[in-house]
Every structure is written in C-alpha cells, then in structure tokens.
Enzyme design. Structure first.
Site, PDB file in Angstrom:
ATOM      1  N   LYS A  93       0.839  -1.218   0.000  1.00  0.00           N
ATOM      2  CA  LYS A  93       0.000   0.000   0.000  1.00  0.00           C
ATOM      3  C   LYS A  93       0.863   1.253   0.000  1.00  0.00           C
ATOM      4  O   LYS A  93       0.736   2.122   0.872  1.00  0.00           O
ATOM      5  CB  LYS A  93      -0.980   0.002   1.177  1.00  0.00           C
ATOM      6  CG  LYS A  93      -1.913  -1.208   1.187  1.00  0.00           C
ATOM      7  CD  LYS A  93      -2.930  -1.135   2.310  1.00  0.00           C
ATOM      8  CE  LYS A  93      -3.858  -2.324   2.354  1.00  0.00           C
ATOM      9  NZ  LYS A  93      -3.225  -3.588   2.818  1.00  0.00           N
TER      10      LYS A  93
HETATM   11  P1  5BU Z   1      -8.311 -11.494   6.585  1.00  0.00           P
HETATM   12  O1  5BU Z   1      -7.658 -12.275   7.664  1.00  0.00           O
HETATM   13  O2  5BU Z   1      -8.932 -12.410   5.498  1.00  0.00           O
HETATM   14  O3  5BU Z   1      -9.269 -10.460   7.069  1.00  0.00           O
HETATM   15  O4  5BU Z   1      -7.082 -10.734   5.887  1.00  0.00           O
HETATM   16  C1  5BU Z   1      -7.269  -9.802   4.871  1.00  0.00           C
HETATM   17  C2  5BU Z   1      -5.963  -9.415   4.233  1.00  0.00           C
HETATM   18  O5  5BU Z   1      -6.247  -8.506   3.160  1.00  0.00           O
HETATM   19  C3  5BU Z   1      -4.980  -8.668   5.138  1.00  0.00           C
HETATM   20  O6  5BU Z   1      -3.667  -9.033   4.736  1.00  0.00           O
HETATM   21  C4  5BU Z   1      -5.213  -7.210   4.839  1.00  0.00           C
HETATM   22  O7  5BU Z   1      -4.055  -6.399   4.951  1.00  0.00           O
HETATM   23  C5  5BU Z   1      -5.648  -7.236   3.392  1.00  0.00           C
HETATM   24  N1  5BU Z   1      -6.585  -6.164   3.016  1.00  0.00           N
HETATM   25  C6  5BU Z   1      -7.839  -6.039   3.589  1.00  0.00           C
HETATM   26  O8  5BU Z   1      -8.235  -6.813   4.450  1.00  0.00           O
HETATM   27  N2  5BU Z   1      -8.671  -5.039   3.163  1.00  0.00           N
HETATM   28  C7  5BU Z   1      -8.307  -4.141   2.216  1.00  0.00           C
HETATM   29  O9  5BU Z   1      -9.099  -3.288   1.850  1.00  0.00           O
HETATM   30  C8  5BU Z   1      -7.010  -4.305   1.657  1.00  0.00           C
HETATM   31  C9  5BU Z   1      -6.187  -5.320   2.055  1.00  0.00           C
HETATM   32 BR1  5BU Z   1      -6.442  -3.134   0.337  1.00  0.00          BR
END
Ligand code: 5BU
Length: 267
Positions: A93
């Site tokens: 990011k």
């Molecule tokens: P989760 O454990 O499935 O919630 O992880 C989501 C991943 O996606 C995590 O590595 C975040 O940094 C990434 N992410 C997110 O959740 N939402 C966003 O809008 C973005 C990245 Br851009």
C-alpha cells in the site's frame, strides 16, 4: 480447463504476461484464492505456504509483519511460490511521491527484487505507478500494480469521485494490472466492475465463508458473491490460516471461488 475458456473476455482483454500467468495458474489449480499469509514468523509462513500452495492462485504477503525476517529465508518463500507458479504479491500500500516509492521498492526488504505485484494508493498522484515500474526496471524485472479503488474495512474513504479517479487513471496505465475492490459488499463490487470494464483485474479482500463483521472493522462477504459480482481473485487470510485445518479450508475457498467463476463464465 483451458484458461481462455474459463476466463472468457478477461483472457482476451488482458494479454500481459503477468495477468496471463495468474489466469493460467488459477485454471490449473481450479482456484481464485490469493492467500493473505499474515504470519509473524518465517517458519510458520513457510509451513503454511508449502501446505496450501497447490490450492492457491496467488500469494500475498506483508513483509513488514515478519518479526524474524531474513533475506535468505525470504528466498525460500519465493521458491515455495515458484514451485506452484504463484505470483508473489506484496500488499505494501505505497502512498508516497513517485521517487520515494521507487526507493521504498528497494530498501531493506528489496521488494522490487522478489514481488510480482504490489498495492498502491493513488492519493499522492499518478507518478506512484511510475515509481513502482522504475524500481522493477532497476533490478531487471517487471511487475504490476494493483491500485486501491475500494477497501474492505469499515468507514474507509475510498469512494465517490476519488474511487472514480483511481479507476480512470488505472485503466490508462500499462503498469496497472488492476484494482483492489471491496469483497465484503457485492453491490459496491458490481459498480466497480462496471467502471473498470473487462481490461483490468479486480482482486478482493474482505472475503470469508462466514459472512459478517471481523476484527477491528474488517468486514466479510461470501467468496461466491464476490466472484459473481466481478472479482477475479479472492484474498483470504484468517479464513485459511486461522482455520483448524488450513488445507481443508484452502480447498473450500478454492472450490467456492472456482465454481463461481464457472457460473459467471457460463461454462
Ligand atoms: P483477513 O484475515 O482475510 O481479514 O485478511 C485480509 C488481508 O487482506 C490482510 O492481509 C489485509 O491487509 C488485506 N486487506 C484487507 O483486508 N482489506 C483491504 O481493503 C485491503 C487489504 Br487493500
């Protein structure tokens, strides 16, 4: 199944090697899963990637959450991704001016030397994409940028005219492989797909088989709904790495996403 059959218009509209590699791997592993391998220790990360790798289409990291990071250890991560032909995506990011982004792509983690994809905000202006591309060129590699057009988290500000401007710019820049869309809200995603058209990917975090609110403002939608609304990759973290059986979970996400793609393509 041949990738062009299942991807249809997306395959025809996206001819860059990096996009084609993603679509080919997805078609081979019958999966649109990009694993968010959010582990803080190298050994845990490697064990996870090696165990679920065959059910993935891409691998996403946050290199700066790894507490015992070493250059040597990271080469093993890259090798584990290569073993199953996964694009390695650093979700950094970036948000600074182009010249600093170029330096940040190097720095102590040497992101440009191993990442195939990175995320960037467009808040600082379009030169940020050129900064990423210049860094890859510095090390004799190429890669793609996913611009944040939406986010999955509650109360985020990526909407309206700002999101429109991100899409308008990204559609014109060869270095932009696609956009991050909000996997937790299919209606927002459908709107984004309408603005993006066929010529760019949309990858979506905020996806879980258990739909609802997650920790600290994270929100989740169902993988099938995300893909039917226009997502090309579901980014799944805790749904897999926090599951009691990560391999079984990875298979379940692979199945849900793949069947939704078949349904979307009508094949
Ligand atoms: P989760 O454990 O499935 O919630 O992880 C989501 C991943 O996606 C995590 O590595 C975040 O940094 C990434 N992410 C997110 O959740 N939402 C966003 O809008 C973005 C990245 Br851009």
């Amino acid at each position: 199944m041949e990738p062009e059959t299942v991807w249809g218009e997306r395959w025809r509209a996206m001819a860059t090697p990096i996009a084609r590699q993603y679509m080919t791997t997805a078609a081979r592993s019958n999966s649109l899963v990009c694993l968010a391998a959010d582990k803080s220790r190298m050994s845990d990360l490697l064990t996870l990637v090696r165990s679920v790798g065959p059910f993935l289409a891409a691998l996403k990291t946050h290199v700066d959450v790894v507490e015992d990071w070493t250059d040597e250890g990271w080469k093993e991560v890259r090798a584990a991704a290569d073993d199953v032909d996964l694009l390695l995506f650093e979700d950094r990011k970036f948000a600074d001016i182009g010249g600093i982004t170029q330096k940040q792509m190097h720095g102590m983690y040497g992101i440009a030397s191993w990442a195939d994809l990175v995320t960037a905000h467009l808040i600082s202006g379009p030169d940020i994409v050129d900064g990423c591309m210049a860094a890859w060129a510095d090390v004799g590699r190429s890669g793609g940028v996913l611009l944040l057009a939406q986010m999955s988290s509650r109360g985020n500000l990526l909407a309206g005219a700002y999101s429109d401007a991100v899409v308008a710019h990204g559609r014109e820049h060869d270095g932009v492989m696609g956009f991050i869309g909000n996997g937790s809200r299919p209606e927002e995603l459908r709107d984004l797909r309408g603005r993006v058209g066929e010529g760019r990917m949309i990858w979506t975090p905020g996806v879980n088989l258990a739909v609802g609110d997650g920790l600290m403002g994270q929100r989740y939608g169902h993988p099938r709904d995300a893909v039917l609304a226009g997502s090309d990759a579901i980014i799944v973290g805790s749904g897999i790495h926090k599951a009691e059986d990560p391999v079984a979970a990875a298979k379940a996400y692979a199945d849900a996403s793949w069947h939704a793609l078949l349904e979307r393509s009508g094949v």
